[in-house]
Design a protein around this motif. Structure first.
Motif, PDB file in Angstrom:
ATOM      1  N   LEU A  68      -2.864   3.875   6.331  1.00  0.00           N
ATOM      2  CA  LEU A  68      -3.570   5.142   6.517  1.00  0.00           C
ATOM      3  C   LEU A  68      -2.718   6.144   7.293  1.00  0.00           C
ATOM      4  CD1 LEU A  68      -7.175   3.870   7.279  1.00  0.00           C
ATOM      5  CD2 LEU A  68      -6.402   5.084   5.230  1.00  0.00           C
ATOM      6  N   VAL A  69      -2.029   5.676   8.321  1.00  0.00           N
ATOM      7  CA  VAL A  69      -1.145   6.564   9.086  1.00  0.00           C
ATOM      8  C   VAL A  69      -0.062   7.116   8.174  1.00  0.00           C
ATOM      9  CG1 VAL A  69       0.576   6.648  10.930  1.00  0.00           C
ATOM     10  CG2 VAL A  69      -1.595   5.467  11.309  1.00  0.00           C
ATOM     11  N   PHE A  70       0.522   6.244   7.364  1.00  0.00           N
ATOM     12  CA  PHE A  70       1.574   6.669   6.439  1.00  0.00           C
ATOM     13  C   PHE A  70       1.052   7.707   5.451  1.00  0.00           C
ATOM     14  CE2 PHE A  70       3.702   6.111   2.328  1.00  0.00           C
ATOM     15  CZ  PHE A  70       4.989   6.449   2.685  1.00  0.00           C
ATOM     16  N   MET A  71      -0.110   7.432   4.863  1.00  0.00           N
ATOM     17  CA  MET A  71      -0.658   8.343   3.856  1.00  0.00           C
ATOM     18  C   MET A  71      -1.020   9.690   4.468  1.00  0.00           C
ATOM     19  SD  MET A  71      -0.329   6.915   1.085  1.00  0.00           S
ATOM     20  CE  MET A  71      -0.757   5.740  -0.157  1.00  0.00           C
ATOM     21  N   ARG A  72      -1.639   9.675   5.620  1.00  0.00           N
ATOM     22  CA  ARG A  72      -2.006  10.942   6.272  1.00  0.00           C
ATOM     23  C   ARG A  72      -0.765  11.737   6.654  1.00  0.00           C
ATOM     24  NH1 ARG A  72      -6.289   7.878  10.004  1.00  0.00           N
ATOM     25  NH2 ARG A  72      -7.975   7.720   8.465  1.00  0.00           N
ATOM     26  N   ASP A  73       0.221  11.044   7.153  1.00  0.00           N
ATOM     27  CA  ASP A  73       1.436  11.703   7.597  1.00  0.00           C
ATOM     28  C   ASP A  73       2.208  12.318   6.438  1.00  0.00           C
ATOM     29  OD1 ASP A  73       2.929  12.371   9.902  1.00  0.00           O
ATOM     30  OD2 ASP A  73       4.465  10.928   9.304  1.00  0.00           O
ATOM     31  N   SER A  74       2.179  11.660   5.288  1.00  0.00           N
ATOM     32  CA  SER A  74       2.938  12.162   4.138  1.00  0.00           C
ATOM     33  C   SER A  74       2.105  13.053   3.223  1.00  0.00           C
ATOM     34  CB  SER A  74       3.514  10.999   3.342  1.00  0.00           C
ATOM     35  OG  SER A  74       2.470  10.189   2.844  1.00  0.00           O
ATOM     36  N   GLY A  75       0.800  13.182   3.501  1.00  0.00           N
ATOM     37  CA  GLY A  75      -0.046  14.035   2.663  1.00  0.00           C
ATOM     38  C   GLY A  75      -0.464  13.388   1.366  1.00  0.00           C
ATOM     39  N   LEU A  76      -0.373  12.082   1.286  1.00  0.00           N
ATOM     40  CA  LEU A  76      -0.778  11.346   0.093  1.00  0.00           C
ATOM     41  C   LEU A  76      -2.230  10.909   0.224  1.00  0.00           C
ATOM     42  CD1 LEU A  76       2.457   9.220  -0.306  1.00  0.00           C
ATOM     43  CD2 LEU A  76       1.792  11.209  -1.656  1.00  0.00           C
ATOM     44  N   PRO A  77      -2.899  10.568  -0.887  1.00  0.00           N
ATOM     45  CA  PRO A  77      -4.317  10.193  -0.825  1.00  0.00           C
ATOM     46  C   PRO A  77      -4.534   8.860  -0.100  1.00  0.00           C
ATOM     47  CG  PRO A  77      -3.484   9.955  -3.061  1.00  0.00           C
ATOM     48  CD  PRO A  77      -2.401  10.589  -2.254  1.00  0.00           C
ATOM     49  N   GLU A  78      -5.487   8.854   0.817  1.00  0.00           N
ATOM     50  CA  GLU A  78      -5.772   7.674   1.618  1.00  0.00           C
ATOM     51  C   GLU A  78      -6.403   6.546   0.795  1.00  0.00           C
ATOM     52  OE1 GLU A  78      -8.125   8.840   4.947  1.00  0.00           O
ATOM     53  OE2 GLU A  78      -6.667  10.318   5.602  1.00  0.00           O
ATOM     54  N   ARG A  79      -7.023   6.881  -0.311  1.00  0.00           N
ATOM     55  CA  ARG A  79      -7.702   5.857  -1.120  1.00  0.00           C
ATOM     56  C   ARG A  79      -6.730   4.808  -1.661  1.00  0.00           C
ATOM     57  NH1 ARG A  79      -7.558  10.475  -4.135  1.00  0.00           N
ATOM     58  NH2 ARG A  79      -6.394  10.334  -6.079  1.00  0.00           N
ATOM     59  N   GLU A  80      -5.454   5.131  -1.656  1.00  0.00           N
ATOM     60  CA  GLU A  80      -4.451   4.159  -2.134  1.00  0.00           C
ATOM     61  C   GLU A  80      -4.288   2.982  -1.182  1.00  0.00           C
ATOM     62  OE1 GLU A  80      -3.042   4.427  -5.122  1.00  0.00           O
ATOM     63  OE2 GLU A  80      -4.141   6.276  -5.459  1.00  0.00           O
ATOM     64  N   CYS A  81      -4.812   3.103   0.051  1.00  0.00           N
ATOM     65  CA  CYS A  81      -4.695   2.019   1.023  1.00  0.00           C
ATOM     66  C   CYS A  81      -5.751   0.937   0.811  1.00  0.00           C
ATOM     67  CB  CYS A  81      -4.817   2.562   2.449  1.00  0.00           C
ATOM     68  SG  CYS A  81      -3.420   3.598   2.914  1.00  0.00           S
ATOM     69  N   ASP A  82      -6.762   1.223   0.022  1.00  0.00           N
ATOM     70  CA  ASP A  82      -7.846   0.251  -0.181  1.00  0.00           C
ATOM     71  C   ASP A  82      -7.492  -0.813  -1.179  1.00  0.00           C
ATOM     72  OD1 ASP A  82      -9.399   1.592   1.654  1.00  0.00           O
ATOM     73  OD2 ASP A  82     -10.219   2.934   0.140  1.00  0.00           O
TER      74      ASP A  82
END
Length: 82
Positions: A68-82
């Motif tokens: 989630l930190v990676f996705m938020r930081d890079s502006g990518l969708p958080e749903r990919e972490c699930d």
């Protein structure tokens, strides 16, 4: 051939060129967008590696929370972490 026939050929050529150029333009735009996303992900990964080295709290996070930190930081969708 009359002038009208030549005009039809000219218009047909212009329309044909536009139809051929449109997919190339769209493809180029997509390539540029993907390049920006890749660059943002690389930058985020560098920042996260620094966090892992320097921040004990970050190292204690679960894999999902790190994602989630990676996705938020890079502006990518958080749903990919699930």
């Amino acid at each position: 051939m009359t002038l009208f026939d030549w005009m039809k050929l000219g218009v047909g050529g212009i329309v044909g060129a536009a139809l051929m150029a449109a997919p190339a333009y769209i493809y180029g735009r997509q390539e540029a967008t993907e390049a920006v996303k890749i660059e943002a992900a690389k930058n985020a990964l560098n920042r996260i590696e620094n966090l892992e080295k320097n921040n004990a709290n970050f190292r204690k996070l679960s894999d999902r929370d790190r994602c989630l930190v990676f996705m938020r930081d890079s502006g990518l969708p958080e749903r990919e972490c699930d």
